[in-house]
Design an enzyme around this catalytic site. Sequence first.
Site, short mmCIF file in Angstrom:
data_model
loop_
_atom_site.label_atom_id
_atom_site.label_comp_id
_atom_site.label_asym_id
_atom_site.label_seq_id
_atom_site.Cartn_x
_atom_site.Cartn_y
_atom_site.Cartn_z
N ILE A 147 9.42 -6.45 38.06
CA ILE A 147 8.43 -7.05 39.01
C ILE A 147 8.66 -8.40 39.05
O ILE A 147 8.71 -8.98 38.04
CB ILE A 147 6.93 -6.55 38.89
CG1 ILE A 147 6.71 -5.16 39.12
CG2 ILE A 147 6.06 -7.33 39.88
CD1 ILE A 147 5.12 -4.67 39.01
N CYS A 177 15.62 -9.10 32.36
CA CYS A 177 14.07 -9.85 32.68
C CYS A 177 14.00 -10.89 31.44
O CYS A 177 12.88 -11.02 31.06
CB CYS A 177 13.07 -8.76 32.86
SG CYS A 177 13.27 -7.78 34.25
#
Length: 230
Positions: A147, A177
């Site tokens: 996200i 990430c």
Amino acid sequence: MNSHPLPFCLFYQGGIWPYTEAWEQQRQLVEARLQDEQLSDVLLLLEHFPVYTLGTGSKLDFVKFSPEAADVELHRTERGGEVTYHCPGQLVGYPILNLRRHQQDLHWYLRQLEEVLIRLLAGYGLKGERIPGLTGVWVEGHKVAAIGIKVKRWITMHGFALNVCPDLTGFKRIVPCGIGDRPVGSLQQFLPDISLAQVREELPKIFGEVFQLEMIAQQNLLGEASGNPK
């Protein structure tokens, strides 16, 4: 019993889009809502051709190839988070929401996006988990959803990427990430027969439940900038 109708959210199920086209579409939708806050919320559900994206402050240390000599697209975007990878078989969701109608709280919004994905996985008998201090959703220690968001005057863009049945080898060229000690996974690892079509069909309903929105399918994007269902 609440007799007020739920606000509606237009959703569009796209195929495989070039990343830059989806990026520009989001910008147009956001800009329209900055001009007119009465316009409806929108959810785009797409796949992308192989592409790497960097968050606004992402470190190139997490990219294991030379951007100048790359054989695949690499874009620095305005979202939060570090580098990630998109490719076919991964369902990417771009909610364009006016958080003034929901909660003006970015942490709440991130947790709600995670909740959508956790409920979706629960429907398949998978336990989606959060990890304190990190954003995303994990199954048995494998990160299956990333996200990264941008919010401008409480209008959201960018969103989530759920690995349904992608080729994960592209993730080996980055530190996904910025997390080097936790593997990336896909739903297919745990559910060999899962299809992207199944997930596409079920996700809008769960999204509507979590955000308390009536979801209205759009056959194309015409009219979405104006906020009128077609």
